[in-house]
Design a protein around this motif. Structure first.
Motif, PDB file in Angstrom:
ATOM      1  N   SER A 843       0.802  -1.224   0.000  1.00 28.19           N
ATOM      2  CA  SER A 843       0.000   0.000   0.000  1.00 28.19           C
ATOM      3  C   SER A 843       0.832   1.271   0.000  1.00 28.19           C
ATOM      4  O   SER A 843       0.321   2.344  -0.308  1.00 28.19           O
ATOM      5  CB  SER A 843      -0.937   0.001   1.216  1.00 28.19           C
ATOM      6  OG  SER A 843      -0.183  -0.078   2.426  1.00 28.19           O
ATOM      7  N   VAL A 844       2.101   1.191   0.335  1.00 30.16           N
ATOM      8  CA  VAL A 844       2.940   2.390   0.464  1.00 30.16           C
ATOM      9  C   VAL A 844       3.787   2.539  -0.789  1.00 30.16           C
ATOM     10  O   VAL A 844       4.472   1.590  -1.234  1.00 30.16           O
ATOM     11  CB  VAL A 844       3.844   2.297   1.704  1.00 30.16           C
ATOM     12  CG1 VAL A 844       4.735   3.534   1.803  1.00 30.16           C
ATOM     13  CG2 VAL A 844       3.002   2.141   2.962  1.00 30.16           C
ATOM     14  N   ASP A 845       3.746   3.744  -1.374  1.00 37.41           N
ATOM     15  CA  ASP A 845       4.567   4.047  -2.542  1.00 37.41           C
ATOM     16  C   ASP A 845       5.984   4.353  -2.056  1.00 37.41           C
ATOM     17  O   ASP A 845       6.186   5.329  -1.325  1.00 37.41           O
ATOM     18  CB  ASP A 845       3.992   5.254  -3.282  1.00 37.41           C
ATOM     19  CG  ASP A 845       4.759   5.556  -4.562  1.00 37.41           C
ATOM     20  OD1 ASP A 845       5.797   4.889  -4.820  1.00 37.41           O
ATOM     21  OD2 ASP A 845       4.335   6.453  -5.313  1.00 37.41           O
ATOM     22  N   PRO A 846       6.986   3.553  -2.432  1.00 36.88           N
ATOM     23  CA  PRO A 846       8.347   3.790  -1.907  1.00 36.88           C
ATOM     24  C   PRO A 846       8.958   5.095  -2.376  1.00 36.88           C
ATOM     25  O   PRO A 846       9.891   5.605  -1.742  1.00 36.88           O
ATOM     26  CB  PRO A 846       9.133   2.588  -2.445  1.00 36.88           C
ATOM     27  CG  PRO A 846       8.382   2.145  -3.649  1.00 36.88           C
ATOM     28  CD  PRO A 846       6.935   2.415  -3.352  1.00 36.88           C
ATOM     29  N   SER A 847       8.440   5.664  -3.460  1.00 36.32           N
ATOM     30  CA  SER A 847       9.041   6.898  -3.978  1.00 36.32           C
ATOM     31  C   SER A 847       8.747   8.101  -3.104  1.00 36.32           C
ATOM     32  O   SER A 847       9.428   9.131  -3.207  1.00 36.32           O
ATOM     33  CB  SER A 847       8.554   7.160  -5.407  1.00 36.32           C
ATOM     34  OG  SER A 847       7.145   7.361  -5.416  1.00 36.32           O
ATOM     35  N   THR A 848       7.740   8.007  -2.233  1.00 36.73           N
ATOM     36  CA  THR A 848       7.369   9.167  -1.420  1.00 36.73           C
ATOM     37  C   THR A 848       8.369   9.456  -0.307  1.00 36.73           C
ATOM     38  O   THR A 848       8.546  10.601   0.088  1.00 36.73           O
ATOM     39  CB  THR A 848       5.969   8.937  -0.795  1.00 36.73           C
ATOM     40  OG1 THR A 848       5.991   7.726  -0.019  1.00 36.73           O
ATOM     41  CG2 THR A 848       4.911   8.822  -1.899  1.00 36.73           C
ATOM     42  N   ASN A 849       8.998   8.435   0.209  1.00 36.46           N
ATOM     43  CA  ASN A 849       9.943   8.664   1.319  1.00 36.46           C
ATOM     44  C   ASN A 849      11.235   7.893   1.127  1.00 36.46           C
ATOM     45  O   ASN A 849      11.909   7.562   2.096  1.00 36.46           O
ATOM     46  CB  ASN A 849       9.297   8.269   2.640  1.00 36.46           C
ATOM     47  CG  ASN A 849       8.894   6.790   2.650  1.00 36.46           C
ATOM     48  OD1 ASN A 849       8.985   6.110   1.631  1.00 36.46           O
ATOM     49  ND2 ASN A 849       8.463   6.302   3.806  1.00 36.46           N
ATOM     50  N   TRP A 850      11.570   7.589  -0.115  1.00 36.88           N
ATOM     51  CA  TRP A 850      12.763   6.770  -0.372  1.00 36.88           C
ATOM     52  C   TRP A 850      14.037   7.458   0.113  1.00 36.88           C
ATOM     53  O   TRP A 850      14.876   6.853   0.774  1.00 36.88           O
ATOM     54  CB  TRP A 850      12.854   6.447  -1.858  1.00 36.88           C
ATOM     55  CG  TRP A 850      13.972   5.502  -2.188  1.00 36.88           C
ATOM     56  CD1 TRP A 850      15.220   5.809  -2.631  1.00 36.88           C
ATOM     57  CD2 TRP A 850      13.937   4.087  -2.065  1.00 36.88           C
ATOM     58  NE1 TRP A 850      15.966   4.687  -2.810  1.00 36.88           N
ATOM     59  CE2 TRP A 850      15.203   3.603  -2.472  1.00 36.88           C
ATOM     60  CE3 TRP A 850      12.963   3.173  -1.657  1.00 36.88           C
ATOM     61  CZ2 TRP A 850      15.511   2.250  -2.470  1.00 36.88           C
ATOM     62  CZ3 TRP A 850      13.278   1.842  -1.674  1.00 36.88           C
ATOM     63  CH2 TRP A 850      14.537   1.382  -2.066  1.00 36.88           C
ATOM     64  N   TYR A 851      14.177   8.731  -0.231  1.00 40.53           N
ATOM     65  CA  TYR A 851      15.415   9.433   0.118  1.00 40.53           C
ATOM     66  C   TYR A 851      15.584   9.549   1.631  1.00 40.53           C
ATOM     67  O   TYR A 851      16.701   9.547   2.148  1.00 40.53           O
ATOM     68  CB  TYR A 851      15.454  10.816  -0.540  1.00 40.53           C
ATOM     69  CG  TYR A 851      14.605  11.858   0.138  1.00 40.53           C
ATOM     70  CD1 TYR A 851      15.163  12.744   1.061  1.00 40.53           C
ATOM     71  CD2 TYR A 851      13.245  11.959  -0.134  1.00 40.53           C
ATOM     72  CE1 TYR A 851      14.388  13.711   1.688  1.00 40.53           C
ATOM     73  CE2 TYR A 851      12.466  12.910   0.479  1.00 40.53           C
ATOM     74  CZ  TYR A 851      13.038  13.785   1.388  1.00 40.53           C
ATOM     75  OH  TYR A 851      12.279  14.734   2.010  1.00 40.53           O
ATOM     76  N   ILE A 852      14.448   9.624   2.367  1.00 44.74           N
ATOM     77  CA  ILE A 852      14.541   9.709   3.821  1.00 44.74           C
ATOM     78  C   ILE A 852      15.102   8.409   4.384  1.00 44.74           C
ATOM     79  O   ILE A 852      15.961   8.406   5.279  1.00 44.74           O
ATOM     80  CB  ILE A 852      13.148   9.994   4.424  1.00 44.74           C
ATOM     81  CG1 ILE A 852      12.640  11.358   3.927  1.00 44.74           C
ATOM     82  CG2 ILE A 852      13.215   9.964   5.949  1.00 44.74           C
ATOM     83  CD1 ILE A 852      11.241  11.687   4.420  1.00 44.74           C
ATOM     84  N   GLY A 853      14.615   7.306   3.839  1.00 43.52           N
ATOM     85  CA  GLY A 853      15.139   6.011   4.285  1.00 43.52           C
ATOM     86  C   GLY A 853      16.608   5.836   3.951  1.00 43.52           C
ATOM     87  O   GLY A 853      17.371   5.249   4.731  1.00 43.52           O
ATOM     88  N   GLU A 854      17.038   6.377   2.817  1.00 48.57           N
ATOM     89  CA  GLU A 854      18.450   6.251   2.440  1.00 48.57           C
ATOM     90  C   GLU A 854      19.350   7.094   3.332  1.00 48.57           C
ATOM     91  O   GLU A 854      20.509   6.754   3.568  1.00 48.57           O
ATOM     92  CB  GLU A 854      18.641   6.666   0.970  1.00 48.57           C
ATOM     93  CG  GLU A 854      17.970   5.731  -0.019  1.00 48.57           C
ATOM     94  CD  GLU A 854      18.374   4.292   0.206  1.00 48.57           C
ATOM     95  OE1 GLU A 854      19.567   3.993   0.093  1.00 48.57           O
ATOM     96  OE2 GLU A 854      17.501   3.469   0.510  1.00 48.57           O
ATOM     97  N   LEU A 855      18.816   8.185   3.850  1.00 50.56           N
ATOM     98  CA  LEU A 855      19.602   9.013   4.770  1.00 50.56           C
ATOM     99  C   LEU A 855      19.701   8.375   6.144  1.00 50.56           C
ATOM    100  O   LEU A 855      20.503   8.795   6.968  1.00 50.56           O
ATOM    101  CB  LEU A 855      18.971  10.405   4.892  1.00 50.56           C
ATOM    102  CG  LEU A 855      19.037  11.285   3.639  1.00 50.56           C
ATOM    103  CD1 LEU A 855      18.309  12.587   3.875  1.00 50.56           C
ATOM    104  CD2 LEU A 855      20.484  11.557   3.245  1.00 50.56           C
ATOM    105  N   GLY A 856      18.886   7.351   6.384  1.00 54.90           N
ATOM    106  CA  GLY A 856      18.943   6.652   7.661  1.00 54.90           C
ATOM    107  C   GLY A 856      18.134   7.336   8.723  1.00 54.90           C
ATOM    108  O   GLY A 856      18.368   7.135   9.915  1.00 54.90           O
TER     109      GLY A 856
END
Length: 856
Positions: A843-856
């Motif tokens: 249900s979650v689009d990974p493009s919406t918060n991908w960069y946040i996850g990559e920043l840790g």
């Protein structure tokens, strides 16, 4: 030097200059003039014993004209005479040690006379004589010992007045006459003539000297062979560094320098002594030849003319080449690829590629100038080669490709002199060729308009296709370029091939057959790239398995044997078998002696076939998802194997026991090594591309089966283990483990390693962190107070934690590797997650918060 003299001398280390000694200097002069081995005049040694120097020439070549070196030997006359006595007389009522049988007089060319007494096998130096007494001349037997022989011709001595010949006098004494009288001889010795004895003794002495000459003859021939081999190798080095015409000019300049400067020849000789071999025009392929040019060492050739870098009095060697085509080639993706490999693997690739370029350059008669980093510049890629290397060097190798650029025009080329001379190209043509390479595309050859014009004039227009967009090159502006395809045939009708044509590799089914028809539902095809990855994984596993088998043959088995024919495939949930501590074997001093020996896998052909079948079935069980696929598993195996090799092959410790203790026993157990790479291979088997949280949320059957804990990881362990338990792999299991202790350790290691890759479960991560702290926190009991069992338990606890982290780190190694590696795998992970979202599974689009996850 004294330290090169045999037998060893205890004198202080110093250098000898034989030219400072008149007798030796005269003999060396005769040797150089005659080109023959010569004896010097006789003198007394430091121990007051007569000795003579023997000098033998070393020639530049087998024409035996130019002497380039000398072999020297000190001959001790007393020692030679002792070796020349072939028998002992059987005397009655005589003390053999005190009885003097013979006197031997040595007379040199200068009139020096030295005398020796022979008693039994003992020779005693009795001192010098002013002259040979007349009575001894009447009873003695003289023999002439020539002072010079040519190389290989010991039947014909050199007859020159300048040679120092020796006269050997064999003189009997009264005791000899008495000892050889008829009354003292036995019946068998009555017919034995004393003159025969004298003759035999003289002949033996001559034979010993002849044997010495022959030994030197063999040494000289061997030395000549070594010199020729070194000269050949030296010539090959120079041939690769300089074009033929440049080599000839450099040699000619050096020869002219030697004629102009008397000291230059001494310098060249000294350089030749350092390199133990030289090169000449005759020795160099393509050289000018002719003349009697002296040898030139490689060190001298590559350095400045006279050894002085600041002396540039001679004109430089440089020319303008108006019609030149320069090629630059770069391995696209090499920097990222090499960051994942060990140094031997990197050089295996480079040597293979460089060798291929050398073969092509030799065939096309072009000169390869230099290697810049990983860029090859040719003066004057084979994708299939790279694909073949993937089976040897692992995943990602076939992704490498050459990017090639060519440009034609004038260049300035010459020799840059300095500490090391080198051939270099300069000019706008070189810069433009570099731009053709850097603005090109991997897997293609880009040529400039100038090069294209030459090809068109040669009737090769069908090789060229204009590049649609103009190339903007630094300092050049927009350039019209072409794509070059030398394999393209002239069009004779029919449909032309286009860039949209795609060659599809044949698919391989589970039984290894080529599939010509679409596979049915549930079947996962894999192409030749996966086949190469299978071969590489088999080689890695077989290497470690061979060590397991070899180590087992040297260590006694502990525990009851496994009944492999009745093993149960279905076992409790893997998470229930996660071990707090996995018991590794204690240190074995005898087995450790062979740990670093490279195992022989040639005798394991049947095991290789079993492993190949197992890995092939595992590969088929991987889904065709962007990230969690068989290529990712191979990448994790590559990283785990690299980390493991770094750990167990460390040279930082003096003994194997020190390494064993430093690695907590991991380095000493080949079964642990195999379990680590085995777990890396199967850790994502049957991964659907969905995270564990989504499987639990959807109520997937696997989630219920594994109690919602590490669902994908437990499923991978079960499938990999169940496949191994198949009757088809009973023989393979016997190679991996034979006792129940080994089986338990292997299974625990695989389970702990695979479940360690679940980094999304917060509870499991917390428990893993506590396990690390328990292993490496400061102990409450001092090590000195712990029992051996407690120390082994502590070591096993640390080893278990380290093993889990090896596989865990390998699973996410792409986040810590080269930027291109990180981007490639991170992009695949994004596509996998986005595909799940697009298909409605997440249900979650990974493009919406991908960069946040990559920043840790």
């Amino acid at each position: 030097p004294i330290w090169q003299v045999a037998p060893y001398s205890s004198d202080p280390i110093r250098l000898w200059n034989l030219m400072d000694f008149s007798l030796q200097a005269e003999a060396l002069r005769r040797m150089q003039e005659l080109g023959a081995g010569v004896l010097s005049d006789m003198e007394l040694s430091e121990k007051s014993q007569p000795q003579v120097f023997y000098f033998f020439p070393i020639f530049q070549d087998f024409q035996q004209i130019t002497v380039v070196s000398t072999l020297s030997m000190i001959l001790d006359w007393k020692m030679l005479l002792e070796q020349a006595i072939p028998f002992q007389l059987n005397l009655s009522n005589q003390n053999e040690e005190e009885l003097s049988f013979f006197s031997i007089l040595l007379e040199s060319c200068s009139g020096k006379i030295e005398s020796f007494g022979i008693a039994g096998r003992n020779v005693t130096y009795t001192g010098p004589l002013p002259e040979i007494p007349e009575e001894l001349q009447e009873t003695g037997i003289p023999m002439t010992l020539p002072g010079a022989y040519h190389y290989g011709d010991f039947q014909n001595p050199v007859t020159s007045e300048d040679v120092c010949n020796y006269t050997v006098w064999l003189v009997p004494t009264d005791a000899v006459d008495e000892a050889l009288s008829l009354e003292a001889l036995t019946t068998e010795e009555e017919d034995f003539n004393k003159h025969v004895i004298y003759t035999a003794l003289v002949a033996t002495l001559f034979g010993v000297l002849l044997a010495t000459f022959l030994a030197y003859d063999w040494l000289v021939e061997k030395r000549q062979s070594i010199v020729v081999n070194i000269a050949t190798k030296s010539s090959a080095i120079v041939e690769n560094l300089f074009p033929a015409q440049v080599r000839d000019r450099m040699l000619q300049n050096m020869q002219n320098k030697k004629h102009q400067d008397p000291n230059a020849e001494d310098y060249a000789d000294a350089m030749n002594g350092d390199d133990a071999g030289g090169i000449s025009k005759n020795a160099l392929p393509g050289g000018a030849g002719g003349g009697a040019a002296g040898p030139v060492s490689v060190k001298q050739f590559l350095s400045n003319d006279d050894g002085n870098q600041n002396n540039l009095s001679s004109p430089p060697i440089a020319d303008l080449f108006p019609n030149t085509t320069v090629l630059f080639a770069d391995i696209a993706g090499f920097t990222a690829w090499s960051s994942q490999r060990e140094p031997p693997q990197v050089f295996t690739l480079l040597e293979t590629l460089y060798r291929s370029f050398d073969v092509i350059a030799k065939k096309l008669k072009v000169f390869k100038v230099t290697h810049v980093s990983i860029c090859l510049s040719m003066f004057g890629g084979d994708g299939e080669l790279i694909r073949e290397l993937e089976a040897m060097l692992g995943p990602g190798t076939s992704d490498l490709a050459l990017r090639v650029g060519l440009h034609s025009g004038p260049v300035t080329a010459g020799v840059l002199r300095g500490e090391k001379s080198r051939f270099q190209l300069f000019g706008d043509t070189v810069n433009t060729a570099s731009r053709m390479e850097s603005t090109g595309i991997r897997g293609k050859i880009q040529v400039s308009q100038e090069t294209a014009d030459l090809l068109m004039a040669a009737g090769k227009s069908h090789w060229l296709r204009p590049r649609e967009e103009a190339v903007v090159a630094k300092g050049k502006g927009e350039l019209k370029t072409y794509w070059l395809d030398p394999t393209k045939k002239k069009h004779k009708g029919g449909r032309r091939s286009t860039d949209k044509d795609i060659r599809v590799a044949p698919e391989i089914t589970l039984n290894g057959q080529v599939s010509e028809k679409p596979l049915g539902p549930g079947e996962v095809p894999f192409d030749d790239k996966y086949a190469r990855l299978i071969d590489w994984n088999v080689d890695v596993l077989l290497h470690h398995l061979a060590r397991v088998i070899s180590n087992r043959s040297r260590t006694p088995s502990r525990g009851s044997l496994v009944n492999h024919s009745s093993e149960v495939a279905l076992l409790p949930a893997a998470i229930n078998d996660v071990a707090e501590v996995v018991a590794l074997p204690p240190f074995d001093a005898d087995a450790s002696k062979f740990r670093r020996a490279r195992p022989d896998v040639s005798m394991l052909q049947q095991t290789r076939e079993d492993l190949h079948e197992y890995v092939k079935r595992i590969a088929v069980m991987y889904h065709d998802v962007p990230f969690h696929n068989f290529e990712h598993a191979s990448h994790v195996t590559l990283c785990a194997n690299k980390l493991l090799n770094r750990l167990i092959n460390s040279d930082e410790y003096e003994t194997e026991e020190d390494l064993h203790n430093a690695t907590f026993g991991i380095s000493s157990d080949p079964l642990t090594h195999f379990a680590i790479v085995f777990g890396a291979l199967i850790h994502d088997v049957d991964h659907t591309g969905l995270p564990n949280a989504q499987l639990v949320k959807d109520g997937h059957p696997l989630a219920a089966k594994f109690k919602n804990r590490s669902v994908a990881e437990q499923n991978s362990v079960h499938l990999g283990w169940e496949m191994l338990m198949d009757k088809r792999f009973e023989r393979l299991r016997k190679c991996i483990y034979q006792t129940n202790i080994e089986r338990k350790r292997f299974r625990q290691l695989v389970i702990n390693g695979v479940l360690a890759t679940d980094i999304a479960d917060r509870e499991i991560n917390q428990e893993r962190q506590k396990k690390w702290e328990r292993a490496f926190a400061n102990p409450t009991v001092k090590i000195s107070e712990q029992s051996s069992l407690q120390l082994q338990e502590d070591m096993n606890r640390k080893a278990t934690a380290v093993i889990e982290h090896i596989i865990q780190v390998s699973d996410v190694a792409h986040t810590m590797q080269h930027w291109h590696i990180y981007r490639r795998w991170n992009e695949r992970l994004f596509h996998e997650m986005h595909n799940a979202f697009s298909s409605g599974k997440v249900s979650v689009d990974p493009s919406t918060n991908w960069y946040i996850g990559e920043l840790g």
